[in-house]
Each structure stands twice: as C-alpha cells, then as structure tokens.
Design a protein around this motif. Structure first.
Motif, short mmCIF file in Angstrom:
data_model
loop_
_atom_site.label_atom_id
_atom_site.label_comp_id
_atom_site.label_asym_id
_atom_site.label_seq_id
_atom_site.Cartn_x
_atom_site.Cartn_y
_atom_site.Cartn_z
N SER A 1 -19.17 66.04 27.94
CA SER A 1 -17.84 65.47 27.70
C SER A 1 -16.87 66.56 27.48
CB SER A 1 -18.01 64.48 26.64
OG SER A 1 -16.83 63.87 26.61
N TRP A 2 -15.75 66.36 27.97
CA TRP A 2 -14.48 67.31 27.61
C TRP A 2 -14.03 66.65 26.31
CZ3 TRP A 2 -12.00 71.58 30.23
CH2 TRP A 2 -12.74 71.89 31.27
N MET A 3 -14.15 65.57 26.10
CA MET A 3 -13.23 64.99 24.93
C MET A 3 -14.04 64.73 23.64
SD MET A 3 -9.87 64.41 25.30
CE MET A 3 -9.61 63.05 24.18
N PHE A 4 -15.25 64.24 24.07
CA PHE A 4 -15.99 63.51 22.71
C PHE A 4 -17.10 64.49 22.37
CE2 PHE A 4 -13.99 59.96 25.21
CZ PHE A 4 -13.14 59.82 24.23
N HIS A 5 -17.59 64.30 21.06
CA HIS A 5 -18.69 64.90 20.56
C HIS A 5 -19.98 64.14 20.98
CE1 HIS A 5 -20.99 66.04 16.66
NE2 HIS A 5 -21.61 65.06 17.21
N VAL A 6 -21.05 64.94 21.21
CA VAL A 6 -22.17 64.27 21.76
C VAL A 6 -23.33 64.06 20.98
CG1 VAL A 6 -23.95 64.44 23.60
CG2 VAL A 6 -21.72 64.76 24.22
N PRO A 7 -24.07 65.41 20.20
CA PRO A 7 -25.16 65.08 19.52
C PRO A 7 -25.11 64.16 18.35
CG PRO A 7 -24.52 67.56 19.61
CD PRO A 7 -23.26 66.81 20.05
N ASN A 8 -26.38 63.27 18.32
CA ASN A 8 -26.52 62.46 17.04
C ASN A 8 -25.71 61.40 16.95
OD1 ASN A 8 -29.26 63.82 16.37
ND2 ASN A 8 -27.77 65.71 15.96
N LEU A 9 -24.90 60.82 18.12
CA LEU A 9 -24.03 59.62 17.77
C LEU A 9 -24.72 58.52 17.22
CD1 LEU A 9 -21.78 60.38 20.91
CD2 LEU A 9 -21.17 60.65 18.33
N HIS A 10 -26.25 58.57 17.44
CA HIS A 10 -26.95 57.36 16.83
C HIS A 10 -26.59 57.16 15.42
CE1 HIS A 10 -29.60 60.62 17.11
NE2 HIS A 10 -30.49 59.87 16.34
N VAL A 11 -26.49 58.38 14.84
CA VAL A 11 -26.46 58.19 13.45
C VAL A 11 -25.17 57.77 12.68
CG1 VAL A 11 -26.51 59.92 11.22
CG2 VAL A 11 -27.93 60.27 13.20
N VAL A 12 -24.07 57.50 13.88
CA VAL A 12 -22.83 57.22 13.28
C VAL A 12 -22.78 56.02 12.33
CG1 VAL A 12 -20.39 57.03 13.80
CG2 VAL A 12 -21.73 58.75 14.94
N PRO A 13 -23.54 54.88 12.97
CA PRO A 13 -23.62 53.61 12.32
C PRO A 13 -23.88 53.87 10.74
CG PRO A 13 -24.65 53.18 14.28
CD PRO A 13 -24.30 54.78 14.22
N LEU A 14 -24.65 54.89 10.46
CA LEU A 14 -24.97 55.07 9.06
C LEU A 14 -23.84 55.55 8.33
CD1 LEU A 14 -28.46 56.47 9.13
CD2 LEU A 14 -27.82 54.34 8.30
N VAL A 15 -23.24 56.35 8.98
CA VAL A 15 -21.84 56.95 8.56
C VAL A 15 -20.59 56.02 8.19
CG1 VAL A 15 -19.71 58.51 9.03
CG2 VAL A 15 -21.89 59.28 9.65
N ALA A 16 -20.79 54.90 9.26
CA ALA A 16 -19.77 53.91 8.96
C ALA A 16 -20.22 52.99 7.83
CB ALA A 16 -19.55 53.08 10.31
N GLU A 17 -21.20 52.72 7.44
CA GLU A 17 -21.91 51.93 6.60
C GLU A 17 -21.64 52.82 5.16
OE1 GLU A 17 -26.23 50.01 4.82
OE2 GLU A 17 -26.17 50.78 6.85
N ALA A 18 -21.68 54.01 5.15
CA ALA A 18 -21.58 54.97 4.09
C ALA A 18 -20.14 54.59 3.71
CB ALA A 18 -21.86 56.20 4.17
N LEU A 19 -19.10 54.49 4.58
CA LEU A 19 -17.79 54.59 4.25
C LEU A 19 -17.19 53.07 4.09
CD1 LEU A 19 -16.48 57.06 7.28
CD2 LEU A 19 -16.22 57.10 4.68
N GLY A 20 -18.12 52.24 4.41
CA GLY A 20 -17.76 50.66 4.26
C GLY A 20 -16.69 50.44 5.13
N ILE A 21 -16.53 50.79 6.48
CA ILE A 21 -15.40 50.48 7.48
C ILE A 21 -16.20 50.02 8.64
CG2 ILE A 21 -13.68 51.53 8.94
CD1 ILE A 21 -13.26 53.67 6.60
N PRO A 22 -15.82 48.92 9.31
CA PRO A 22 -16.34 48.51 10.74
C PRO A 22 -16.29 49.59 11.67
CG PRO A 22 -14.96 46.90 9.77
CD PRO A 22 -14.59 48.12 8.60
N LEU A 23 -17.43 49.63 12.53
CA LEU A 23 -17.44 50.60 13.52
C LEU A 23 -17.41 49.88 14.71
CD1 LEU A 23 -18.17 53.35 14.82
CD2 LEU A 23 -20.44 52.87 14.16
N LEU A 24 -16.67 50.51 15.94
CA LEU A 24 -16.83 49.97 17.50
C LEU A 24 -17.35 51.00 18.25
CD1 LEU A 24 -13.12 48.35 17.61
CD2 LEU A 24 -15.39 47.28 17.33
#
Length: 228
Positions: A40-63
């Motif tokens: 992808s030219w625009m978006f980061h790829v490695p370990n995106l499956h971990v982002v829901p944990l980042v969102a939970e840590a921040l307490g912000i809804p994730l799409l």
C-alpha cells in the motif's frame, strides 16, 4: 473540533492523536484502513490486528475498514469511510510525505473537512525527541531499508536508537521517521493510554534476499500501567 483520527498503531499517528487531544479537540473515533496487499502507498500494514487493543487502551471507538491497497483506488476507500462520519476534520500523522499529505488534504477538501496534521513540516529529529521526552514506549515492527537489519525488529526507540538512525541518515539518506517506507513501529504505551500493550507471543520474519523483515505479533494483551 470534533475529529476522526487515522491510526495504525505506529508512532506518528499516535503522536498526532495526542496533539489533537492536548490542543483541546475531541477525537470522536479512530479509523484504521486494512490494506489487502502489502505494498500500500498510503497505509501502514504490519500488525494492524493489534490496533483494537490500542483503541481500547485509548478508550476511543475504532472503525476498521478494508481497502484494496491499490494505488489511488485506496483513496476512494478512505473517502467512503470519512463521508459517513459526523466529524469536522481528520487527524493524520504525516510529517514529510507529500504523497500522503496532499491526498488526505484533497479528500478532506472534497468532503468539506479540515485536514489536521500537527506533525507536518516538523524537523524529523524533533519528532523522535518528543516521543522520548513524553515517554512514549515505541518498538520497531518492520524494517525495509539498507542499513536496518533483523536486530532492529523488536528494538525500542530510545536515545541509542535515535543516534543510530541519525548515523544511518548520514550514510544512506534514510528518513529519520521512516516516511520513505524504511521502517514501521508500534506504540506500546503513551501518555493517553489507560493500559499498556504487552506482547506475549511473536515471530521474527526476516528475508535475507530483500534485507527486510517484520516482527509478527501473534498474541498481545493490555496490562495495567505502573503506578496506575
């Protein structure tokens, strides 16, 4: 402003989100685009499956939304997501990549949104210094440039790592913040995290022919922060 933040879990997107909050904006949601290809030219790829944990840590809804990952077509995927949101603008972590910044700006203009990029145009070394000064805990999860070897995978961003990146810039001309695709990172802890990410299982995947590799996270969890 009420903002949506583009987030990959990497240092620049997480730091940009912090700036939005520190400057008094409301971050209503996080957006992670999931490329269906690795280049992808625009978006980061490695370990995106971990982002829901980042969102939970921040307490912000994730799409989380899929994208083709095909150059230019992936912009339409992002635009479709943003068009359905009740926000005033979009936060991005662009520092020096005109390719990314110009395209996000264009999408925002077409949708009547503000493109908010608090790191844009900053000296790259100052961005790394801010991460250290604010006690962000950052590790390298992908390396894709000459001079960066397998020993960088899982390495923490600290003073020694910054010094080594400066030396590599002088020798090979790499971007200190990795905006030329030289490396990718993951933020394990940050000031706004309510808990820190803890990696419990991983695999280092290194391709000696390409001199590139990733730290593939198999399992991760949230753990209480010290002193919390």
């Amino acid at each position: 402003m009420r903002l949506a933040a583009l987030i990959s879990g990497g240092k620049d997107s997480v730091l940009a989100l912090h700036h939005a909050v520190w400057e008094g904006h409301e971050v209503a949601c996080l957006i992670t685009m999931m490329p269906q290809r690795d280049d992808s030219w625009m978006f980061h790829v490695p370990n995106l499956h971990v982002v829901p944990l980042v969102a939970e840590a921040l307490g912000i809804p994730l799409l989380s939304r899929p994208t083709s990952g095909v150059r230019e077509r992936e912009l339409e995927d992002l635009k479709a997501v943003l068009a359905g949101l009740d926000v005033d603008g979009v936060v991005s972590g662009a520092v020096a990549s005109c390719y990314q910044k110009e395209r996000i700006d264009r999408i925002c203009e077409e949708l009547g949104l503000v493109s908010y990029a608090p790191l844009w145009g900053r000296d790259e070394l100052s961005v790394l210094r801010e991460l250290l000064d604010a006690r962000f805990e950052v590790i390298f999860v992908g390396v894709f440039a000459y001079g960066l070897d397998a020993s960088w995978l899982g390495r923490r961003l600290d003073e020694e790592a910054v010094e080594d990146l400066v030396a590599l810039r002088e020798r090979y001309g790499i971007s200190l913040v990795g905006e030329g695709g030289e490396y990718e990172t993951l933020v394990l802890d940050a000031p706004l995290y309510r808990a820190r990410l803890e990696i419990t299982d991983y695999e280092v995947r290194w391709d000696p022919y390409r001199s590139a590799g990733v730290l593939e996270i198999r399992l991760a969890r949230l753990a209480p922060k010290e002193g919390a």
